[in-house]
Design an enzyme around this catalytic site. Structure first.
Site, short mmCIF file in Angstrom:
data_model
loop_
_atom_site.label_atom_id
_atom_site.label_comp_id
_atom_site.label_asym_id
_atom_site.label_seq_id
_atom_site.Cartn_x
_atom_site.Cartn_y
_atom_site.Cartn_z
N GLU A 1 0.82 -1.23 0.00
CA GLU A 1 0.00 0.00 0.00
C GLU A 1 0.85 1.27 0.00
O GLU A 1 0.77 2.09 0.92
CB GLU A 1 -0.96 0.00 1.20
CG GLU A 1 -1.96 -1.14 1.15
CD GLU A 1 -2.95 -1.15 2.33
OE1 GLU A 1 -2.69 -0.44 3.31
OE2 GLU A 1 -3.94 -1.88 2.26
N GLU B 1 -6.22 -8.05 -0.69
CA GLU B 1 -6.64 -8.03 0.70
C GLU B 1 -8.12 -7.71 0.79
O GLU B 1 -8.60 -6.79 0.12
CB GLU B 1 -5.90 -6.93 1.49
CG GLU B 1 -4.44 -7.15 1.71
CD GLU B 1 -3.83 -6.06 2.62
OE1 GLU B 1 -4.61 -5.37 3.32
OE2 GLU B 1 -2.61 -5.90 2.60
#
Lengths: 676, 676, 676
Positions: free
Chosen positions: A150, A310
């Site tokens: 991320e 995710e």
């Protein structure tokens, strides 16, 4: 299909064997198997474990974990651990730590705390990536590299400032050019030496205004964002190259975050082998907003399959109210991403940690420490469902006649400096039109401005605030050749340098739309104003444009406010095509009826007889013309959907439907067209 | 009775003769006498006056003030002035100034601005304490030492960081142990050198989330709080020892602040001779919340008498809206603290200052500068009331069959890092059950986890989030031996290292309660959910637990939400005792009826026939079995209270009551049991 | 009339030729002419253009622009560019940059970012002012110097700290005196060395409380404000002197901002040749609030004509919702300032910039880049209107029997440190009484405490919190000699050192008012309390005073709350005059009726038969006794106004009115009294 080794869905999640003893890890893997899983991500935060000082690497932990994974028959997504540099490293090289927008350097601790332009950080992260690739080049189960985690962190340190100046030199070549494009003579900001350039921080250019951080110098902040976007992307690329040196055939990704403002993912996609992303919808979050994120990630991947890297099987930790997910919500969210092209679905995380920030983040195996939990049961069911689908829907693609333009540059430019209305939001404008299309059953791609427009029958460009000459030309020729183009309020206001267009907004395309936009009035949400569109009154919000019609046909006019009786919605025939303009920020209701009008007028294909709210239908097609419908009911009420012709069979239950079907609350059907 | 020289109530307040000329001070003392006062606190902020540089002390001001006080016949509570170091001192030794959580060092000015670990500060504060004790060792009126003032200030400076590392070395001995307990492998935080440890600040671990500052590393922040609590306590202890050297027989205190989150007062109480505290209830603040503070201070004092060191006779200054206090409110607040064991009632302050931060803070003698004010009259009345009581209620004790557990460690651990629900509050949970008991007329002690449980028939432990092995064992053996133990939602979630228990929450006590708790769902206040308890529907809020019953009897079930029809309230017989569990965050109404059920089922003694809201009754007993009831009506309506048997006489009016009495709005009765 | 060369209104705006090519500039000037404009301001932010390093000046840009302006026949207001120092300058001399209240130094970029006490800044700004004056001393069209721009920036740097200490030495001479006046013994803040004095910042004395920054040391912050006010004024004076050296006959101004808290403009006015100010009313902002600003600027100018230096012809940029202005709103705003004495009306800005912070700020010539816009048309109409007026209303003055006191010192002292009620606002108190007078048709001057009181029949002093001995004496002798003086809640609370008066508030004037004020109760807006005034019940808010009547007549009493039945509104005859006191914060309704009572009782002259809401009437008189009424309807409804006697002719339309007139919604009439 994703360029990975197996012909089927990937199903699994992130494992952190470093937090547990070996027996626990092994038992977890057996439980994963029981839940029909076949892939595990590991290594995401293992840097401090595998490298304990500048020169000492010890991969024994990873060796053993990978051995067990192979032995247990799992495919592996291996992460580079570069999202969280070890404490010894930031202590020894404090310049690795980033400086925040207020000018304060971070202290050691936490993650995503590195300066993306730190040479030391880059050196260390490339080296660890290379070491991993070299060591595990022959590891059979390795199917995907997961770089960092991320990416997100902008930095405001002196290194970044220095690099920013270099970046600007490259871009503008001369200070004259820079001063011109930055409009430096405003407020006496002329630059005589490159060293006079500062990063925008709260100590000079940036201000918190309501819930936004805005710059008093629009040009510099736009360039800073571009620079930071590229800086972070460079970090990715450097690791990418290091990995490719040893494992040229293993695809490389990093997990994106969809409508994440700081990074222009269209640019990132060019450098990634596979698009992967993390999806954390809020409890009860409007499904259309989630759908937009799915579609954007599909658009970023240019239609190719993506990895859902995710999602939480249950609750999150970082929200104020971390709702648990019901089994049906988990199923809906999972199949929504699959409908939009995910061929892999992974959970963060397999096992809930005992400590650390995310000890209350949901996991497949919770603190309860059994495979008998509510959550485990839900996860297992999804695994079973996926098996039923995989020989059918893999390798299919969404086909869409309509595109919605999504443009990070416009997003930044519109919101990052003071404008007429602080509440006016780019994302809401896009969502509104996307929603209006979805509820009509229209297949929609979400695309960037560099996409080939000619593939689409109609393009909606909500608030395309920044329009360069080049994009202007593209729009012109698209319409000229027969395209339907819809522009909305506050479009075509600035050029690529964030400088206002003169001569009436919509820039050089005034003849295409047949209008000039003279000014925008702004008002708060509490102020109710209306327009009359095709005989009906609708609310508009926040922004109204004053339109001077040169040639267009007026479809809607203001009923009140400063512009009462002036045009608000216009339509112009240009070349072979059609150009629509909506000068005000429309209410959803106006959006819906306006879009419906266009769909019906121009005969745009739909997958059901709309409108239907609360339901999403995604149509996918295989190369050999099999057709699938993902039909998802996000409502807590039963919903009827009138399919367009034909007979359909649900891949999960085997039931068949003619024309019409009724969806249970929160129900999902995955239908295959049956030839009659 | 407090270990002070006089057999009677102490009544008085803080004097600042340094702000006034001598005549004014003398006249004030005469007015204090007129108000029936007998004690004055002085010296709280006199440091800069008595010490003008590193080596020059000049006590002439204090000498003279103390001489006058003695001459006017006052007892004296003498303060060490260490809460506000002089400007010359912080200028010469800037390291005395504390660094805030954002990493910014304070500038000179203000109070409570010192670093508790500063060696210089400690040296100076010990020296001034010693000088005072040496000088006034023989001062006859000296009855109490008041150290510092409202200790509160955490610090984040480098000295503290260094000392924190030492503290950790002492605690964990090895880095391996530290890494394990801090769960360092999460997010790559493994520590290889003690020097890698940083304090938690907003530049690494801490975030403002809604109205809370939370840590992304729960373990480190819990240890930091323990360390800071001890650091401040050490400052107190050092002064304590300095004072004791010369005045071993004068009791020493510091003024606490009841439900003050930063300091675990149970630990402090071990080092203090007398518990004293400051009470500043908000205007119209719920009396039960105030009562909890009174009872907590009594619990911290382990039932012994306490000193009400500060209250305002009228308004405060630091609130947004500083209401004046009516005479009846002042009386209610004063007698509520006395009901809970205060044998001294002092005001901050005797005379309103002309300047400074608190020039608008209320005082016995106001800017109006006469003894003819509304406030003075109210203060004088209290003094008269106290005289009527002192030969009766002094030396009595509250007797209680029931205890509520109060645990700073659970408070910190629950709220200081991201959890399922940001609004879920430890204090509210405790208050809710305390309130339910109070309105039934149950005598309640508020105790710490180290207290002897066996003294109580029933113990309520609202959200005992942190349960160590040892506490777990104590609870088990308490129930085993016949105790009634009530645990509620989010109890037994983590161990003493702030690491989650595995195997279903409630930890190692699952057999005691007959349940395992699998997970917690979280939702905002606006979401209404219900449970069915003994045939009636009740609201629950914020948190629901999913309970797996192993042996318990289900008394309540969820009516809706994700856990519809699952158990919510359970009851288990274990050994000779009973263990109740409430899995959701109950509404007050549910709490009330649940507690009433327990009180009635188990025949817990009450002092009136409840429930009654708006009234507090506190029962006190002397060693020779005299019995007193403090009956206080906090409501603006008349209230009837049905006393349990017997005849009672009001000590103030002399009126007697059989069984039932009617309280006027805001009325107070102090009843003595009359033998029939 | 303003001391400028032309006998007529000035109409124009700010030009930034540096942002455009010469042809555009020339065309703009022609369009300005078309809009009846005759003046242009230039140079406001040209520093970086005319001075490119420490020693190189290049005025060619200005030379050329001024040449064109002269050629096009414009008068010129020439600005010194010192509001935004060039980047090269702040890079070379970083000490020029200011430090914010949190202790953070600004980074280069932006405007109003200089330290007013920086020697380098002062040196550079004086030098550029001098260069400009020297160079353009003979420039014929130069009619006004515009120094800097909207002075506003407080600074907290070390230079300021040092200078502050010097300023304090000058003021207090000795530390003993300082300690006494600063009340340093409170909280142990005694100062033994001047070097121990720190500026008040958020790191020592200042706290954000609700929406206010407040000091825990009232005295130091009051002095800091005085010091900063003077520091900025010194910057102005230094430039003033530099300009006067070469152009002694050209008036010098700087643009003020009316009710701008940081600067006490009464002090500034003493140093300025002409008062000029910027007016940016909010959309739909209450016209009375705007009127108060106009009247305050007139009061600051002691009745002399002022320059409206900036207003937007359409929208602003820095608000959250930047509404466009309708033509009628622009007209109302413009004539309201003219009614209050503006003899010049300039726009910010003539041409909308393409980039920079204010690219969306309204302008006479917008991005649409034509003279055919809605805005241009509105601006042009105003120009035409002005022509019709100029031979009539120029040289007239407002005549008023009544004054409202406005006092920056009270404003600061009341709000800048914790008081009884955080919501209680100085500005609102002034507005409330001003409004009550306006709606009655009373002519009102807004004056400072140094004004000659004897000119007025009645003086209203809302919340004159700070009353020195001298002001007290002035009030006493004013009333003694027959004046009507109205004091309201929280008046006379502190002396000029911000120290509370003892003996009952209203200080040494208790006999004048016949009352002593014992204390103030405070409560939030949500709490409703009432008083009874002349038989009617009214709401009061936030603050109630407890009044001890010594001699006054009670006109109103509290109906509820802590002070039920105590006096609230009193009246006292003293000498030849009358002293009223309102002890509570009155609702507008109470204010209105109280003021009406006074107006009627004392026969105060009014210009119409009031009350009328939504309408403002300003009466102006020429030396030769011509009389004018500016009658402005801010309401969206028609309004009738009953004029006091006589016949009136509208200067715009020529229509005449007897006694009564009806105003259209948003209508403006400028009436001349016609002799009958």
């Amino acid at each position: 299909m994703i360029d990975m080794k197996r012909n089927g869905f990937w199903y699994g999640g992130e494992c952190y064997p470093e937090q547990w003893d070996e027996d626990t890890f092994k038992r977890d893997l057996r439980w994963m198997r029981e839940a029909n899983m076949n892939i595990a991500t590991i290594g995401v935060f293992c840097w401090a474990i595998v490298q304990k000082d500048e020169s000492t690497y010890d991969f024994s932990f990873l060796d053993r974990a990978l051995e067990i994974l192979e032995h247990e028959g799992f495919y592996v997504c291996l992460a580079t651990p570069t999202a969280a540099p070890p404490l010894w490293m930031v202590r020894k090289y404090p310049e690795i730590l980033s400086v925040d927008v207020n000018g304060h350097m971070r202290k050691p601790g936490g993650r995503a705390n590195f300066c993306p332009n730190s040479e030391k950080y880059r050196e260390f992260s490339v080296r660890i990536a290379e070491k991993l690739a070299e060591r595990y080049r022959d590891y059979r189960p390795l199917v995907l590299w997961h770089v960092n985690n991320e990416y997100s962190n902008y930095c405001y340190c002196e290194t970044c400032e220095r690099k920013f100046r270099e970046w600007l030199k490259n871009k503008y070549a001369s200070l004259d050019e820079l001063n011109k494009k930055w409009y430096s003579d405003f407020w006496s900001q002329r630059i005589y030496d490159w060293e006079e350039i500062s990063l925008p921080t709260t100590r000079n250019f940036l201000l918190f205004r309501k819930d936004r951080l805005q710059s008093i110098n629009p040009a510099i902040y736009q360039d800073y964002r571009r620079f930071m976007n590229e800086s972070l992307l460079e970090c990715f690329e450097l690791e990418y190259q290091a990995l490719k040196k040893y494992t040229p055939n293993v695809p490389v990704t990093t997990n994106l975050m969809a409508t994440f403002k700081p990074l222009d993912y269209f640019l990132w996609a060019k450098k990634m082998d596979v698009i992967s992303w993390d999806s954390y919808p809020d409890y009860g979050e409007d499904h259309v907003r989630v759908s937009l994120r799915c579609a954007l990630m599909r658009g970023v991947a240019r239609g190719k399959p993506v990895v859902l890297m995710e999602q939480s099987p249950s609750q999150a930790i970082w929200k104020w109210y971390n709702h648990q997910k019901s089994a049906s919500a988990l199923k809906l969210h999972t199949f929504q991403t699959i409908a939009h092209g995910a061929e892999a679905a992974l959970y963060f995380q397999i096992r809930q940690s005992k400590g650390g920030c995310e000890r209350f983040h949901g996991a497949v195996i919770t603190h309860a420490n059994t495979n008998g939990t509510r959550v485990f049961e839900a996860v297992k069911c999804i695994g079973e469902d996926l098996k039923k689908l995989e020989d059918r829907v893999l390798n299919t693609r969404v086909d869409a006649q309509v595109a919605v333009l999504f443009d990070w540059e416009s997003w930044w430019a519109l919101e990052d400096s003071p404008g007429p209305n602080i509440d006016f939001s780019y994302l809401q404008e896009v969502e509104k039109y996307y929603r209006a299309l979805l509820r009509m059953g229209v297949g929609v791609d979400v695309i960037g401005v560099e996409e080939d427009f000619s593939k689409y029958k109609a393009i909606f460009a909500p608030t395309l605030f920044m329009v360069s000459d080049e994009i202007g030309r593209d729009i012109r020729s698209y319409v000229e050749s027969g395209g339907i183009f819809v522009a909305t309020t506050m479009s075509g206001v600035v050029d690529e340098n964030n400088l206002a267009w003169l001569g009436g907004y919509l820039a050089s395309m005034n003849d295409v739309f047949g209008v000039r936009v003279e000014e925008f009035d702004a008002f708060p949400l509490s102020e109710e104003r209306t327009v009359l569109f095709l005989g009906k009154k609708y609310l508009v919000k926040l922004i109204e444009g004053l339109v001077r019609v040169e040639k267009a046909f007026v479809m809607g006019t203001y009923s009140d406010g400063l512009y009462a009786n002036e045009p608000c919605i216009t339509f112009n025939q240009y070349g072979e095509g059609f150009a629509y303009y909506v000068a005000a920020c429309a209410s959803q209701e106006l959006c819906n009826d306006f879009v419906r009008y266009i769909v019906e007028r121009h005969g745009i294909e739909t997958s059901f007889s709309g409108p239907v709210d609360g339901v999403e239908v995604v149509r996918r097609r295989s190369k050999d013309s099999r057709m699938y419908l993902f039909v998802m009911n996000f409502d807590s009420k039963r919903k009827q959907v009138l399919l367009k012709e034909g007979k359909w069979r649900d891949l999960m239950s085997g039931r068949t439907f003619f024309d019409s079907l009724v969806l249970e609350p929160h129900g999902v059907l995955i239908l295959e067209k049956v030839d009659i």
